[in-house]
Design a protein around this motif. Sequence first.
Motif, PDB file in Angstrom:
ATOM      1  N   GLN A 294       6.054  -0.133   1.770  1.00  0.00           N
ATOM      2  CA  GLN A 294       5.327  -1.373   2.007  1.00  0.00           C
ATOM      3  C   GLN A 294       5.021  -2.163   0.742  1.00  0.00           C
ATOM      4  O   GLN A 294       5.129  -3.378   0.725  1.00  0.00           O
ATOM      5  CB  GLN A 294       4.034  -1.069   2.774  1.00  0.00           C
ATOM      6  CG  GLN A 294       4.281  -0.619   4.199  1.00  0.00           C
ATOM      7  CD  GLN A 294       3.015  -0.155   4.891  1.00  0.00           C
ATOM      8  OE1 GLN A 294       1.974   0.016   4.276  1.00  0.00           O
ATOM      9  NE2 GLN A 294       3.114   0.062   6.200  1.00  0.00           N
ATOM     10  N   ASP A 295       4.617  -1.500  -0.317  1.00  0.00           N
ATOM     11  CA  ASP A 295       4.271  -2.198  -1.553  1.00  0.00           C
ATOM     12  C   ASP A 295       5.273  -1.818  -2.631  1.00  0.00           C
ATOM     13  O   ASP A 295       5.078  -0.828  -3.353  1.00  0.00           O
ATOM     14  CB  ASP A 295       2.856  -1.838  -1.998  1.00  0.00           C
ATOM     15  CG  ASP A 295       2.428  -2.606  -3.260  1.00  0.00           C
ATOM     16  OD1 ASP A 295       3.226  -3.444  -3.745  1.00  0.00           O
ATOM     17  OD2 ASP A 295       1.306  -2.365  -3.747  1.00  0.00           O
ATOM     18  N   PRO A 296       6.353  -2.584  -2.781  1.00  0.00           N
ATOM     19  CA  PRO A 296       7.405  -2.186  -3.719  1.00  0.00           C
ATOM     20  C   PRO A 296       6.967  -2.199  -5.177  1.00  0.00           C
ATOM     21  O   PRO A 296       7.619  -1.575  -6.017  1.00  0.00           O
ATOM     22  CB  PRO A 296       8.504  -3.221  -3.462  1.00  0.00           C
ATOM     23  CG  PRO A 296       7.806  -4.401  -2.889  1.00  0.00           C
ATOM     24  CD  PRO A 296       6.678  -3.847  -2.081  1.00  0.00           C
ATOM     25  N   GLU A 297       5.875  -2.894  -5.483  1.00  0.00           N
ATOM     26  CA  GLU A 297       5.421  -2.939  -6.865  1.00  0.00           C
ATOM     27  C   GLU A 297       4.338  -1.896  -7.159  1.00  0.00           C
ATOM     28  O   GLU A 297       3.804  -1.845  -8.256  1.00  0.00           O
ATOM     29  CB  GLU A 297       4.936  -4.344  -7.213  1.00  0.00           C
ATOM     30  CG  GLU A 297       6.038  -5.398  -7.069  1.00  0.00           C
ATOM     31  CD  GLU A 297       5.721  -6.686  -7.788  1.00  0.00           C
ATOM     32  OE1 GLU A 297       5.536  -6.661  -9.009  1.00  0.00           O
ATOM     33  OE2 GLU A 297       5.653  -7.730  -7.110  1.00  0.00           O
TER      34      GLU A 297
ATOM     35  N   SER B 169      19.574   3.566  -1.651  1.00  0.00           N
ATOM     36  CA  SER B 169      18.274   2.984  -1.305  1.00  0.00           C
ATOM     37  C   SER B 169      18.443   2.003  -0.162  1.00  0.00           C
ATOM     38  O   SER B 169      19.496   1.374   0.001  1.00  0.00           O
ATOM     39  CB  SER B 169      17.641   2.270  -2.504  1.00  0.00           C
ATOM     40  OG  SER B 169      18.348   1.086  -2.831  1.00  0.00           O
ATOM     41  N   ILE B 170      17.397   1.901   0.632  1.00  0.00           N
ATOM     42  CA  ILE B 170      17.343   0.937   1.726  1.00  0.00           C
ATOM     43  C   ILE B 170      16.184  -0.010   1.448  1.00  0.00           C
ATOM     44  O   ILE B 170      15.072   0.433   1.158  1.00  0.00           O
ATOM     45  CB  ILE B 170      17.158   1.642   3.081  1.00  0.00           C
ATOM     46  CG1 ILE B 170      18.371   2.538   3.379  1.00  0.00           C
ATOM     47  CG2 ILE B 170      16.962   0.631   4.210  1.00  0.00           C
ATOM     48  CD1 ILE B 170      18.204   3.410   4.610  1.00  0.00           C
ATOM     49  N   CYS B 171      16.454  -1.296   1.492  1.00  0.00           N
ATOM     50  CA  CYS B 171      15.422  -2.312   1.327  1.00  0.00           C
ATOM     51  C   CYS B 171      14.680  -2.114   0.000  1.00  0.00           C
ATOM     52  O   CYS B 171      15.296  -2.033  -1.062  1.00  0.00           O
ATOM     53  CB  CYS B 171      14.492  -2.289   2.533  1.00  0.00           C
ATOM     54  SG  CYS B 171      13.409  -3.720   2.707  1.00  0.00           S
ATOM     55  N   THR B 172      13.368  -2.008   0.033  1.00  0.00           N
ATOM     56  CA  THR B 172      12.575  -1.925  -1.192  1.00  0.00           C
ATOM     57  C   THR B 172      12.643  -0.557  -1.862  1.00  0.00           C
ATOM     58  O   THR B 172      12.049  -0.356  -2.920  1.00  0.00           O
ATOM     59  CB  THR B 172      11.100  -2.270  -0.898  1.00  0.00           C
ATOM     60  OG1 THR B 172      10.633  -1.442   0.176  1.00  0.00           O
ATOM     61  CG2 THR B 172      10.953  -3.729  -0.518  1.00  0.00           C
ATOM     62  N   GLY B 173      13.380   0.375  -1.291  1.00  0.00           N
ATOM     63  CA  GLY B 173      13.603   1.648  -1.968  1.00  0.00           C
ATOM     64  C   GLY B 173      14.280   1.457  -3.317  1.00  0.00           C
ATOM     65  O   GLY B 173      14.185   2.326  -4.194  1.00  0.00           O
TER      66      GLY B 173
END
Length: 315
Positions: free
Chosen positions: A78-81, A104-108
């Motif tokens: 949820q929070d990539p940072e 990785s998928i999405c923000t992974g």
Amino acid sequence: MIEPPPEAHRIAVLALPGVLLLDLGIPVQTFGPDPHYRVTVCTDPSAGPVLGDGVSLTTSAGLEALRDADTVVVPGYQDPEAPVSGTVLAALRAAHARGARLVSICTGAFALAAAGLLDGRPATTHWRDAAALRRRYPRVDVRPDRLFVDDGDVLTSAGVTAGVDLCLHVIRRDRGAAAANSRARSLVTPPQRSGGQAQFVERLRPAARGDELAAVRSWMLDNLALRQSVDELARRAHMSRRTFIRRFRQETDSSPMAWLTAARLDRARELLETTPTPVEQVARLSGLGSPAAFRAAFHRHLGTSPTEYRATFRS
């Protein structure tokens, strides 16, 4: 469920705090039923229960699963940072160093970048987070317009459906097209979308940070079907050509003509998505020239044809 043989390809799916449940389900559902793969969902025990979309996830496998994995998949969170623990980063680095494939998928992708595993590499993530990935990790060659990027031993993808595309691509790499097509039929999904196909972002046109040239940009948008030149736009702004180009780039990070092309493609996409207007007329209304020139520009920027794009959004 058939128990995979001991020689099955071992996949560790690493669920980080705030894991996105759809992203987590993609590798589990894509690889799990295939007896050629052995899937283990794991977490960092020191982080406590993993919460994703209000659901608590517990698993008996910890980071030791990464030590034996042939492939490590990091779903989005949820929070990539948010900071990733040093223990997790060390485990990812160690897995890569001994030859594991990282996905990785999405923000992974942010976790892989934090581990330094994307430095100097092309990579992608969800288009909404691409700017943050580039800002936070400037050594990563961020490709915000790609569905997925295969860089050999490190692969990254955009949002949910792009994650499915990437996992099917992995099966295609491992076991061939027939196996990937068979799995796609089971998932009721298209068997292959090229990683080079563009993400369907809300708007191709870069957002402006300043408003000195807002009136000129507004005129450009209102007159997309007309022929426009830099000299004419500079006159409207009461600037020299050179000053106009410099100020325009300062406000949009784009040249006037590149911004105009993106705006015209946005208008074309809107017409294709929301109206039955014939493609030839869409080309004229959006100012993209002849039907042939329109199709070429559309494919160059979006990786698909206007007809296929319309079918996707109006089916």
